[in-house]
Design a protein around this motif. Structure first.
Motif: not given
Length: 267
Positions: A158-182
């Motif tokens: 859950k912590q991993r998810y929350d941290r990635v969610k925050m980064m995806l939302n802030y930088y407006k990255y696509p919700k893809t595997k590539k960006y999650v891994v990055s």
């Protein structure tokens, strides 16, 4: 755990028990302990051993049901034996350590062991969590990425998810595997859940071969509790290090390299 409901009913009826919950950090031991305690008494005691290895023994007298977390940190188990043997108190202990607590303590307890969570179970946990948190991934494989980076821990996934969610939302990255891994790699989380701190620890210990916990803590500028509870259990489990009478000893690097990106297990 099929014993939980009958156990609560027995305790409500006046029964007493000393229960020991064993399992890795983040697997739900404290949550279950509180659920059992609340099912028996509205008011219950909760404490962990202090930094000096002691607990507030007088505090135990105030409650019929007492939870003692991280019981392996207790220095003198003899102090609680009279309460455990009284026949009027119920204790719920939890520990992340195996083989540390003394036999006289263990023989006074009924033990419930938490089995490690599978990748599939963790992926389902984080998928349901994602629906509550409002960022849902269309690709089910992304949930397995979180699961495989979380060391078998529902709390960590859950912590991993929350941290990635925050980064995806802030930088407006696509919700893809590539960006999650990055993002995971940017956060210092690599294959199979190894972290930047793990590799710093292993790099230092590889250079020293054997070292004391105090030396490692000072060199890495990481407090002892973090090393003991968050870094070393994973490295010991994966046979990267061992604890000897002379100190922490380097055994081997994990079979992955720190430069490799997080990968997705076959499922």
């Amino acid at each position: 755990m099929t014993e939980v409901v009958p156990l609560i009913q027995n305790l409500r009826g006046g029964g007493n028990i000393n229960l020991l919950l064993q399992g890795p950090a983040g697997c739900g031991k404290t949550t279950l302990a509180r659920k059992i305690a609340r099912g028996v008494e509205e008011r219950y005691g909760y404490q962990s051993p202090l930094s000096n290895g002691k607990i507030h023994v007088s505090f135990l007298e105030d409650y019929r049901v007492n939870i003692i977390d991280e019981i392996h940190d207790l220095k003198h188990f003899e102090s609680i034996y009279p309460f455990m043997d009284s026949g009027i108190k119920t204790f719920i202990f939890s520990t992340t350590e195996y083989g540390v607590c003394p036999d006289p303590f263990l023989t006074r307890c009924v033990r419930l062991t938490f089995e490690p969570y599978s990748s599939h179970e963790l992926a389902e946990i984080v998928r349901k969590y994602a629906h509550r948190r409002g960022l849902i991934f269309d690709n089910i494989g992304i949930y397995y990425l979180f699961a495989n980076s979380s060391r078998g821990s529902p709390r960590l996934v859950k912590q991993r998810y929350d941290r990635v969610k925050m980064m995806l939302n802030y930088y407006k990255y696509p919700k893809t595997k590539k960006y999650v891994v990055s993002i995971l790699n940017q956060l210092g989380i690599y294959n199979l859940g190894y972290t930047r701190e793990d590799f710093r620890y292993l790099t230092l210990l590889n250079k020293l071969n054997t070292s004391s916990l105090n030396n490692i803590s000072r060199a890495l500028k990481i407090d002892r509790n973090t090393i003991i509870k968050e870094i070393e259990p994973w490295l010991i489990e994966n046979r990267c290090i061992e604890i000897t009478s002379r100190g922490r000893k380097f055994i081997q690097w994990p079979f992955i390299q720190k430069e490799l990106p997080l990968f997705e297990k076959k499922h």
